[in-house]
Write an enzyme that holds these catalytic residues in place. Structure first.
Site, PDB file in Angstrom:
ATOM      1  N   ASP A 148       0.879  -1.166   0.000  1.00 53.12           N
ATOM      2  CA  ASP A 148       0.000   0.000   0.000  1.00 53.12           C
ATOM      3  C   ASP A 148       0.924   1.225   0.000  1.00 53.12           C
ATOM      4  O   ASP A 148       2.146   1.095   0.184  1.00 53.12           O
ATOM      5  CB  ASP A 148      -0.890  -0.045   1.243  1.00 53.12           C
ATOM      6  CG  ASP A 148      -1.837   1.136   1.328  1.00 53.12           C
ATOM      7  OD1 ASP A 148      -2.283   1.611   0.270  1.00 53.12           O
ATOM      8  OD2 ASP A 148      -2.113   1.584   2.448  1.00 53.12           O
ATOM      9  N   ASP A 150      -0.087   4.923   1.434  1.00 57.03           N
ATOM     10  CA  ASP A 150      -0.224   5.769   2.618  1.00 57.03           C
ATOM     11  C   ASP A 150      -0.020   4.960   3.896  1.00 57.03           C
ATOM     12  O   ASP A 150      -0.639   3.913   4.096  1.00 57.03           O
ATOM     13  CB  ASP A 150      -1.610   6.421   2.638  1.00 57.03           C
ATOM     14  CG  ASP A 150      -1.815   7.345   1.449  1.00 57.03           C
ATOM     15  OD1 ASP A 150      -1.020   8.289   1.298  1.00 57.03           O
ATOM     16  OD2 ASP A 150      -2.760   7.100   0.672  1.00 57.03           O
TER      17      ASP A 150
END
Length: 595
Positions: A148, A150
Site C-alpha cells: 500500500d 499511505d
C-alpha cells in the site's frame, strides 16, 4: 520486554533458593514459605535449636499451618488436641498463625520476589524495530512483495492530523452550518487511539475487547468520561455489545463503527469535540446526524484533495523515513524480488511522493503499479476493468491484456490481477496499514501472506521498556495469581485482606492503562484481554511491525516464528504462571472422589 523471561528468572531463583536459607516473612511471628510450586523449607525450633526441613509442594501448599493430604511426607507427630492444630498429618510443625498474618506473609513474599528478581536489563529486551509474527513466515519462499502507499511506503507526521482536523472542522461550520462556537475546540493530539468503537446512536466513543465487552473507564461522551454505572444502564445492565450491533466485517456495523486506520484519529477527535460543544451548551442534537456530518466533512478533506495538496507543498514536514523506504526497495530489487503497488491514492500524489523518497526512477522498482484501486472493493469486485494512464495521468481507452512494468494502471480488481500475473498464495507478501481494507480479504480469500504496519508499536514499546511498567505489570500478574490461589479463604479477616488486594489491583490496572493513553490506554490490550483491534491484527496479519524499515534488520531468507503462547489449560506449565502461584484447582483434594 519478554515477561516470560521475567517469569522464568523468578522461577529459577525460587528453585535456587531451595538449596539456601529461606527468607523470613515480614509479617510478625510467621515463618514464611516461598510462593512457589517447587520446593519449600520449613523452620522449626526444638529445645532452643533451629533446624530446617525440606518439603515438596502439593496442591494444598497454600493452606494455613501447612496442611497437606495424608499421602504427603509426614513430619514428627503432633500431640492430639494441640491448640489450633487439626488431627491430621503435616509437612510442617510451624506454630499455627491467624489468617490475616498468613495471607500478608504470602503477599510480602510474592512482592519481594517480583521486585528483587526481575533480571537487570530485562526492560531492554523489546525493540521497536522488531518484526512480530502471528504466523510462521519463511522469507525464502516469498519472491513477490506488494505494498500500500499511505502509512506503508509513505509514513506521515502527526502534523497531518492537525491539518485534517482543522479543515474538517471548518467544513462542519461552513458547509453543514454548525455553530461557530465549535471553532474554539483545538485539536487534542493524544485524546484518542486507533481501534476504538463509536456508538452512532448514543454518541459514545469507547474501547471494546476481543470478546465484545466494553472496558470500564474508557467510555466518553464528548470529552468527558461516562461513569461505569451509567454505561451499564445504557446497555441494559451489561458491558457486552451484541454481535448484530457491533462492527461488520469491514468495521462498519449498523449501530457501532470501529475506527481502524490512522487517518481516523482526527475524525474521532472532531466527533468528541462536536459532541462536547452541544452538551456543554445544552443544545439538543441528533447524534446520528452528527456522526454522518463529521464523516462527510472528513471525507471532503480527502476527496477535494486538501491532504494531497498539503503534503506535496511540504514533503519534509509531513513525510517521515523516506530514505528508509528507498533502502528497503533497493534491497528487495537487488535480491531479485518482484514488487507491486496497489493504492487508493491518485497517481499524481503517489508520483511526487515516491520521487521525493526514492527518486525520479521510482517506477523502475515496481513490476506493477495500480492507483485509485478502490480497496477493499478491489479485492472483492469482479467487474471493474483495469485502465491504463499515460505519463500525464490521462486515461487510455484500450483493453488491458497484460500488466506491464513501467506502466500505471487505475481501478481493476484482484481476480483480473491474479489472472494476468499468476501471483498466488504464499509466494506473495503484501504490506498495509488498514487491517480490513488492505489485509483481511487477501489472507482469508486468497491465501497471500500479509504484513501489518502499526506505527503505534514504536511509542508503546518505549512505555513497555520502562522499569516502572515492567515491575508494575509483573506485580499485577503476581498479585492476581495470589488472589486466585488464596480465594478459598472466606472468613471475615481474609475478606478484609482481599478487599485491600482488590483495591491495589484496580489501582495497578489503571496505572498500566494510563501510561499509554489516559483516556483509552493501549491499542493492543484492555485491563486483561486483547482489544478488538488486537484480535483483528492477529487474525488478518501473518507479521506486524512499526514501519517498513524493520525489514532492513532481517536477511531475506529469515524465518519468522510465532512464539507459542499458553492456552489457559496449559498455563500452569509455564514459568510465568509458576512464579505467581496461579493454581487453577483450589479444591483438587475435595473433588478427587469424582474421578
Amino acid at each position: 520486554m519478554s515477561f516470560k523471561a521475567v517469569g522464568a528468572a523468578v522461577t529459577r531463583a525460587l528453585w535456587t533458593r531451595g538449596h539456601g536459607t529461606p527468607p523470613l516473612a515480614r509479617a510478625p511471628k510467621v515463618y514464611s514459605r516461598l510462593s512457589t510450586t517447587c520446593r519449600v523449607y520449613t523452620v522449626r525450633k526444638q529445645g532452643g535449636e533451629t533446624t530446617q526441613e525440606e518439603q515438596s509442594c502439593s496442591s494444598d501448599s497454600d493452606r494455613p499451618n501447612g496442611d497437606v493430604p495424608s499421602s504427603s511426607k509426614k513430619g514428627p507427630k503432633e500431640p492430639v488436641g494441640a491448640p489450633g492444630v487439626k488431627t491430621r498429618s503435616f509437612t510442617s510443625t510451624a506454630a499455627p498463625v491467624d489468617q490475616t498474618s498468613y495471607m500478608w506473609a504470602r503477599y510480602n513474599d510474592t512482592k519481594r520476589l517480583v521486585h528483587d528478581l526481575i533480571p537487570p536489563g530485562a526492560c531492554n529486551l523489546l525493540n521497536s524495530s522488531t518484526i512480530y509474527a502471528n504466523n510462521e513466515v519463511d522469507l525464502a519462499e516469498v519472491d513477490i512483495y506488494g505494498f500500500d502507499y499511505d502509512y506503508t511506503l509513505a509514513m506521515y507526521s502527526s502534523a497531518l492530523n492537525i491539518m485534517i482536523y482543522n479543515k474538517a472542522k471548518s467544513f462542519l461550520i461552513e458547509h453543514f452550518k454548525y455553530p461557530k462556537g465549535i471553532h474554539k475546540y483545538d485539536y487534542i493530539p493524544n485524546f484518542t487511539v486507533r481501534g476504538l468503537h463509536y456508538d452512532i446512536q448514543k454518541g459514545l466513543l469507547m474501547k471494546i475487547d476481543a470478546f465484545h465487552y466494553i472496558q470500564p473507564g474508557t467510555v466518553y461522551r464528548g470529552l468527558s468520561p461516562v461513569p461505569d454505572e451509567e454505561v451499564l444502564q445504557l446497555y441494559g445492565g451489561t458491558y457486552h455489545i451484541p454481535l448484530e450491533q457491533d462492527s461488520g466485517f469491514y468495521g462498519k456495523g449498523p449501530k457501532v463503527k470501529q475506527f481502524m486506520d490512522v487517518f481516523s484519529i482526527p475524525e474521532m477527535t472532531l466527533l468528541a469535540a462536536a459532541n462536547d460543544f452541544f452538551i456543554a451548551n445544552g443544545i439538543e442534537y441528533d447524534p446520528v446526524h452528527l456522526f454522518k456530518d463529521v464523516s462527510e466533512a472528513i471525507g471532503m478533506v480527502h476527496l477535494q484533495g486538501y491532504m494531497y495538496k498539503w503534503i506535496m507543498e511540504d514533503f519534509d514536514k509531513y513525510i517521515l523515513r523516506g530514505e528508509e523506504t528507498d533502502a528497503v526497495l533497493h534491497r528487495l530489487v537487488s535480491h531479485g524480488k518482484k514488487l507491486f503497488l496497489i493504492t487508493n491514492s491518485p497517481f499524481s500524489f503517489v508520483d511526487k511522493g515516491m520521487t521525493h523518497m526514492v527518486g525520479k526512477g521510482w517506477r523502475d522498482f515496481f513490476d506493477v503499479v495500480i492507483v485509485q484501486a478502490d480497496k477493499p472493493h478491489f479485492f472483492t469486485d469482479c467487474i471493474k476493468p483495469f485502465r491504463r494512464l499515460d505519463d500525464n495521468g490521462d486515461l487510455q481507452w484500450e483493453k488491458i491484456n497484460s500488466l506491464d512494468k513501467g506502466q500505471i494502471y487505475k481501478q481493476g480488481n484482484l481476480f483480473e490481477f491474479l489472472r494476468l500475473t499468476g501471483w498466488r498464495g504464499s509466494r506473495v507478501l503484501y504490506f498495509g496499514d488498514h487491517l480490513y481494507s488492505d489485509l483481511a480479504d487477501l489472507m482469508l480469500r486468497h491465501g497471500w501472506r500479509t504484513a501489518a504496519i502499526v506505527p503505534e508499536l514504536e511509542p508503546e514499546t518505549k512505555v513497555v521498556c520502562t522499569d516502572r511498567y515492567a515491575v508494575s505489570l509483573t506485580w499485577l500478574q503476581a498479585l492476581t495469581g495470589l488472589m486466585e490461589r488464596l480465594q478459598s479463604h472466606r472468613d471475615p479477616e481474609s475478606k478484609l485482606v482481599f478487599e485491600e488486594w482488590q483495591k491495589e489491583r484496580e489501582e495497578l490496572r489503571v496505572m498500566t492503562k494510563n501510561v499509554f493513553n489516559p483516556q483509552f490506554g493501549s491499542i493492543f490490550r484492555t485491563c486483561h484481554n486483547p482489544t478488538y483491534f488486537s484480535r483483528r491484527l492477529s487474525r488478518f496479519s501473518d507479521v506486524y511491525m512499526a514501519s517498513l524499515s524493520c525489514l532492513l534488520n532481517y536477511d531475506l531468507e529469515y524465518t519468522f516464528y510465532p512464539r507459542r503462547t499458553p492456552l489457559q489449560h496449559e498455563s500452569p506449565l509455564w514459568m510465568d504462571q509458576l512464579c505467581t502461584g496461579c493454581m487453577k484447582t483450589p479444591y483438587l483434594e475435595e473433588m478427587s472422589h469424582i474421578r
